[in-house]
Design a protein around this motif. Sequence first.
Motif, PDB file in Angstrom:
ATOM      1  N   LYS A  29      -3.524  -1.104  -3.204  1.00  9.53           N
ATOM      2  CA  LYS A  29      -3.459  -2.405  -2.527  1.00  9.53           C
ATOM      3  C   LYS A  29      -2.040  -2.703  -2.058  1.00  9.53           C
ATOM      4  O   LYS A  29      -1.828  -3.207  -0.950  1.00  9.53           O
ATOM      5  CB  LYS A  29      -3.954  -3.510  -3.449  1.00  9.53           C
ATOM      6  N   LEU A  30      -1.060  -2.382  -2.902  1.00  7.15           N
ATOM      7  CA  LEU A  30       0.337  -2.600  -2.536  1.00  7.15           C
ATOM      8  C   LEU A  30       0.727  -1.751  -1.332  1.00  7.15           C
ATOM      9  O   LEU A  30       1.404  -2.235  -0.410  1.00  7.15           O
ATOM     10  CB  LEU A  30       1.250  -2.280  -3.730  1.00  7.15           C
ATOM     11  N   LEU A  31       0.297  -0.506  -1.326  1.00  4.71           N
ATOM     12  CA  LEU A  31       0.601   0.382  -0.199  1.00  4.71           C
ATOM     13  C   LEU A  31      -0.022  -0.142   1.093  1.00  4.71           C
ATOM     14  O   LEU A  31       0.610  -0.117   2.150  1.00  4.71           O
ATOM     15  CB  LEU A  31       0.110   1.799  -0.511  1.00  4.71           C
ATOM     16  N   LYS A  32      -1.252  -0.641   1.015  1.00  4.07           N
ATOM     17  CA  LYS A  32      -1.900  -1.218   2.194  1.00  4.07           C
ATOM     18  C   LYS A  32      -1.117  -2.417   2.713  1.00  4.07           C
ATOM     19  O   LYS A  32      -0.926  -2.568   3.928  1.00  4.07           O
ATOM     20  CB  LYS A  32      -3.337  -1.634   1.863  1.00  4.07           C
ATOM     21  N   LEU A  33      -0.656  -3.264   1.797  1.00  5.23           N
ATOM     22  CA  LEU A  33       0.133  -4.423   2.216  1.00  5.23           C
ATOM     23  C   LEU A  33       1.451  -4.004   2.858  1.00  5.23           C
ATOM     24  O   LEU A  33       1.885  -4.592   3.853  1.00  5.23           O
ATOM     25  CB  LEU A  33       0.404  -5.338   1.019  1.00  5.23           C
ATOM     26  N   GLU A  34       2.101  -2.983   2.303  1.00  6.49           N
ATOM     27  CA  GLU A  34       3.360  -2.502   2.873  1.00  6.49           C
ATOM     28  C   GLU A  34       3.142  -1.926   4.268  1.00  6.49           C
ATOM     29  O   GLU A  34       3.953  -2.156   5.172  1.00  6.49           O
ATOM     30  CB  GLU A  34       3.987  -1.452   1.956  1.00  6.49           C
ATOM     31  N   ILE A  35       2.052  -1.192   4.447  1.00  9.56           N
ATOM     32  CA  ILE A  35       1.742  -0.622   5.758  1.00  9.56           C
ATOM     33  C   ILE A  35       1.476  -1.736   6.771  1.00  9.56           C
ATOM     34  O   ILE A  35       1.964  -1.693   7.904  1.00  9.56           O
ATOM     35  CB  ILE A  35       0.547   0.346   5.660  1.00  9.56           C
ATOM     36  N   LYS A  36       0.725  -2.758   6.362  1.00  5.57           N
ATOM     37  CA  LYS A  36       0.455  -3.881   7.263  1.00  5.57           C
ATOM     38  C   LYS A  36       1.748  -4.603   7.641  1.00  5.57           C
ATOM     39  O   LYS A  36       1.943  -4.989   8.791  1.00  5.57           O
ATOM     40  CB  LYS A  36      -0.519  -4.866   6.607  1.00  5.57           C
ATOM     41  N   GLU A  37       2.650  -4.763   6.666  1.00  6.17           N
ATOM     42  CA  GLU A  37       3.911  -5.436   6.934  1.00  6.17           C
ATOM     43  C   GLU A  37       4.771  -4.636   7.908  1.00  6.17           C
ATOM     44  O   GLU A  37       5.348  -5.185   8.849  1.00  6.17           O
ATOM     45  CB  GLU A  37       4.658  -5.641   5.618  1.00  6.17           C
ATOM     46  N   GLU A  38       4.854  -3.321   7.708  1.00 12.54           N
ATOM     47  CA  GLU A  38       5.628  -2.474   8.613  1.00 12.54           C
ATOM     48  C   GLU A  38       5.029  -2.471  10.012  1.00 12.54           C
ATOM     49  O   GLU A  38       5.748  -2.527  11.011  1.00 12.54           O
ATOM     50  CB  GLU A  38       5.709  -1.040   8.073  1.00 12.54           C
TER      51      GLU A  38
END
Length: 121
Positions: A29-38
């Motif tokens: 979930k954290l990785l998905k959020l980081e990808i969305k932010e980038e």
Amino acid sequence: MPESSRILKFLGLTNAIDHIKALVDTRTKLLKLEIKEELAKVLSNALISFVLLNLLFFALLLLSIGLSIYFGGLLGNYFYGFALMSGFYVVLLVLLILLKDKIGLKEAIEKQLNSIFNTDK
């Protein structure tokens, strides 16, 4: 399968496996959020660049039309003014084509794009 769950229960690893599953799920979930932010940062930079380039294009277009009319008035024929400005842009284009390697145009553009899209600090 029931035998393996009995072995895990006997060894006391069922809680550890549950914790590992929860950790993997949280990390995903954290990785998905980081990808969305980038992605949001890159897209916002691209959109801002697009808007600024469009504004620059229209400013240059209107300036060129204004200069063409001005020079046409000075020369007595508006066609000559537009021909003069077109000639200026053709000369500029030829110079850029001939000197693109010497002035490092490609490298400068790549460097600028990398600085825009590179959000790692």
